[in-house]
Design a protein around this motif. Structure first.
Motif, PDB file in Angstrom:
ATOM      1  N   GLY A  89      53.813   1.938 -26.751  1.00 56.71           N
ATOM      2  CA  GLY A  89      54.136   2.695 -27.956  1.00 56.71           C
ATOM      3  C   GLY A  89      53.286   3.937 -28.083  1.00 56.71           C
ATOM      4  O   GLY A  89      52.563   4.317 -27.150  1.00 56.71           O
ATOM      5  N   PHE A  90      53.402   4.572 -29.250  1.00 53.68           N
ATOM      6  CA  PHE A  90      52.614   5.766 -29.548  1.00 53.68           C
ATOM      7  C   PHE A  90      52.006   5.603 -30.931  1.00 53.68           C
ATOM      8  O   PHE A  90      52.558   4.901 -31.772  1.00 53.68           O
TER       9      PHE A  90
ATOM     10  N   LEU B  18      41.420  10.148 -32.627  1.00 54.50           N
ATOM     11  CA  LEU B  18      41.083   9.898 -34.031  1.00 54.50           C
ATOM     12  C   LEU B  18      41.415  11.110 -34.894  1.00 54.50           C
ATOM     13  O   LEU B  18      41.998  10.985 -35.972  1.00 54.50           O
ATOM     14  N   SER B  86      44.312  -0.412 -34.101  1.00 54.70           N
ATOM     15  CA  SER B  86      45.494   0.452 -34.099  1.00 54.70           C
ATOM     16  C   SER B  86      46.092   0.546 -32.696  1.00 54.70           C
ATOM     17  O   SER B  86      47.278   0.805 -32.542  1.00 54.70           O
ATOM     18  N   GLU B  87      45.274   0.300 -31.682  1.00 51.38           N
ATOM     19  CA  GLU B  87      45.832   0.305 -30.313  1.00 51.38           C
ATOM     20  C   GLU B  87      46.759  -0.903 -30.111  1.00 51.38           C
ATOM     21  O   GLU B  87      47.742  -0.821 -29.390  1.00 51.38           O
ATOM     22  N   HIS B  90      49.974  -0.168 -32.648  1.00 51.60           N
ATOM     23  CA  HIS B  90      50.938   0.844 -32.213  1.00 51.60           C
ATOM     24  C   HIS B  90      51.271   0.701 -30.733  1.00 51.60           C
ATOM     25  O   HIS B  90      51.914   1.566 -30.157  1.00 51.60           O
ATOM     26  N   ARG B  91      50.804  -0.370 -30.131  1.00 53.28           N
ATOM     27  CA  ARG B  91      51.106  -0.706 -28.739  1.00 53.28           C
ATOM     28  C   ARG B  91      50.748   0.430 -27.773  1.00 53.28           C
ATOM     29  O   ARG B  91      51.490   0.744 -26.847  1.00 53.28           O
ATOM     30  N   THR B  92      49.609   1.056 -28.027  1.00 52.53           N
ATOM     31  CA  THR B  92      49.119   2.065 -27.090  1.00 52.53           C
ATOM     32  C   THR B  92      48.091   1.451 -26.141  1.00 52.53           C
ATOM     33  O   THR B  92      47.642   2.106 -25.204  1.00 52.53           O
TER      34      THR B  92
END
Lengths: 305, 270
Positions: A89-90, B18, B86-87, B90-92
């Motif tokens: 994702g992003f 960030l 958040s990684e 948001h699947r980063t």
């Protein structure tokens, strides 16, 4: 600067998740200079295999290497291998350009690469939009752009056709061919055969975590045949067997229809004409990759799991 | 040409990651808000608190107001928990792991980037607070009960506390990737669990080494420790020096970060 050719090698690769075998004793090689399709039904273990190649999932046993090294052993992995996985994702606040900027820095790549990969993948028109507003097709392109930041020699794409419109698929096909033509290595997974039929020269087929077939796409099709319908089918068979002997195999398909293996339509038509045998139908048959695939995976016998 | 990625590139990537999010805006607003909170407290005056406390013209009065700013340090800790969470959210994480496969370098880069961000947060908060305090004193026509140098030193210590707390947040967030759970655990610890622990006989001796005690040492705000000592009878436990307090707090962050690196190493990214 020639950064060499990189071969993907998988040896005895096995992954067991909580006693469920996802991948079992898999062996295959992906050579540079070609697009290789990694085929199998959903749940066959394609994604798990790719994740093991990328060091995201630890194999239970066996080895998955790129250029003889495990992914984490590569000195600068993102400069050698570009990968797009289905689940990535992003950050929704980031613009497409922000996203690429973060990963260009993370990979230690020049700033100019961001603009280059955006031009290459068609991201430039929506570079300033936040990723939360992007369509599936745009997200696909942005993922590919991210994978290309390091100008990699190896590209691994998991289901790259998902979410792309026909124009996008055609573009991707051309892109992958040009990429492979530079002696780079391309492995694309798919469960959609039509997608792969036109872009890949080689295939690796797996099902239920095991290797089913590996080789050139042409080899997978099986033998060509000709379907012939004639009111004098019996006489035609006799003529063909007499003229060509053991080179010919005939299967009965009905009272007046036969399938002939080992002869071209022209040869059959010429023999029929020479002996005054009327033909009501003469059709070259080529099994589609779909049929070959279903046959190989045994899913044409109604045992789809 | 296989030049390894420089640590600076990793830290700069994390800073850029960030800076391009809304967290920058919300973080700045929170920092300004924390500083402004001091202005409001100063304007009300500690003498009007419930219970009433010595006014701004006294040393304890100024310390109380600044100490309450120190209590706002949990806000940057909460912001820090988003670094890793958040990684996941948001699947980063997959992409990040592909670009920086050694997970400890990734976490170290995040810690470094958030140390910078946390310090910036702290500096904004104490600058606003310092200005508000001086402004209020001028408006009220009172002289602050502490010399300017002491006030500045206390403000600097609070800014450092906020930076350290940000790191604690990053480390705890790495350990507990669920953002809400990480925030809840941090909040619960600072507001309830530690105070409850202190009621256990003997634990009080450890207080200087617990996060709350180390924070008190760092911010020089002993109101809670003193109140506790009063309630439980015994004398106040003597706190560590400010640098030692900071070291103890950083120690907690390092322990959490190490566990966070070791545990996900065994965890497949799927």
């Amino acid at each position: 600067m020639n950064r060499g050719s990189w071969t993907i090698e998988v040896h005895g690769l096995t992954k067991v998740f909580d006693s469920v075998a996802a991948v079992t004793d898999l062996d295959f090689t992906v050579s540079p200079g070609t697009v290789t399709a990694f085929l199998g039904p959903n749940g066959a273990g394609k994604t798990t295999t790719m994740r093991m190649l990328l060091g995201l999932v630890t194999p239970t046993s066996g080895r998955a290497t790129i250029g003889g090294l495990r992914y984490a052993e590569l000195p600068r992995p993102a400069a050698t291998v570009g990968a797009v996985l289905d689940t990535s994702g992003f950050h929704p606040d980031h613009t497409a350009r922000d996203h690429l900027g973060v990963y260009a820095r993370l990979g230690g790549f020049a700033r100019s690469r961001v603009d280059e990969v955006m031009d290459l993948t068609g991201v430039t028109p929506f570079a300033g939009r936040t990723t939360r507003t992007l369509s599936t097709g745009m997200r696909r392109r942005l993922h590919l752009a991210t994978a290309l930041l390091g100008d990699p020699r190896v590209l691994l794409l998991d289901e790259p056709g998902n979410g792309l419109d026909p124009e996008g698929i055609a573009w991707l096909r051309g892109f992958l061919r040009r990429f492979a033509a530079e002696d780079r290595t391309v492995l694309i997974s798919s469960h959609v055969l039509s997608e792969v039929e036109q872009s890949a020269e080689r295939v690796v087929v797996i099902d239920r975590g095991r290797l089913i077939a590996a080789g050139a796409v042409a080899d997978l099709y099986g033998e060509a045949a000709v379907r012939v319908r004639s009111p004098q089918a019996g006489s035609l068979i006799a003529v063909l067997l007499t003229a060509h002997g053991g080179a010919v195999r005939v299967t009965d398909l009905g009272p007046d229809t036969v399938r002939v293996h080992g002869l071209t339509t022209a040869a059959i038509a010429a023999d029929a004409a020479a002996h005054g045998i009327p033909l009501h139908e003469i059709t070259p048959e080529r099994p589609t990759l779909e049929q070959a695939f279903l046959h190989l995976t045994g899913h044409d016998q109604g045992d789809v799991s | 040409m296989t030049v390894p990625i420089s640590p600076r590139a990793l830290v700069s990537a994390e800073l850029r990651r960030l800076a391009a999010t809304r967290l920058r805006l919300w973080g700045s607003l929170a920092a300004i808000g924390s500083g402004g909170f001091v202005g409001v407290l100063a304007l009300i005056g500690p003498e009007n608190f419930d219970p009433p406390l010595p006014g701004l013209e006294t040393a304890p009065g100024v310390r109380v107001v600044l100490g309450l700013l120190g209590l706002c340090a949990f806000v940057p800790a909460l912001l820090g928990t988003t670094a890793v969470a958040s990684e996941y959210r948001h699947r980063t994480l997959t992409t990040t792991a592909l670009f920086a496969p050694r997970r400890w370098t990734m976490l170290a880069a995040k810690l470094a980037a958030y140390a910078i961000a946390g310090l910036a947060y702290g500096l904004i908060a104490v600058t606003v607070a310092g200005a508000a305090l001086a402004g209020t004193a001028a408006v009220k026509g009172v002289a602050l009960g502490l010399p300017t140098a002491t006030v500045l030193a206390l403000l600097a210590r609070i800014a450092v506390t906020m930076a350290v707390y940000t790191l604690v947040g990053v480390a705890v967030g790495a350990l507990i990737p669920n953002q809400v759970a990480a925030a809840a655990i941090l909040g619960a610890y600072f507001y309830m669990i530690e105070t409850a622990l202190l009621l256990i006989p003997g634990v009080k001796e450890l207080y200087p080494y617990l996060p709350g005690g180390a924070t008190a040492a760092l911010t020089g705000f002993t109101y809670l420790a003193d109140a506790l000592a009063e309630q439980t009878g015994g004398g106040a436990a003597s706190l560590l020096s400010a640098p030692l307090g900071a070291t103890v707090l950083l120690g907690y962050a390092v322990v959490a970060a190490v566990i966070a690196v070791v545990v996900p190493l065994r965890r497949d990214i799927t």
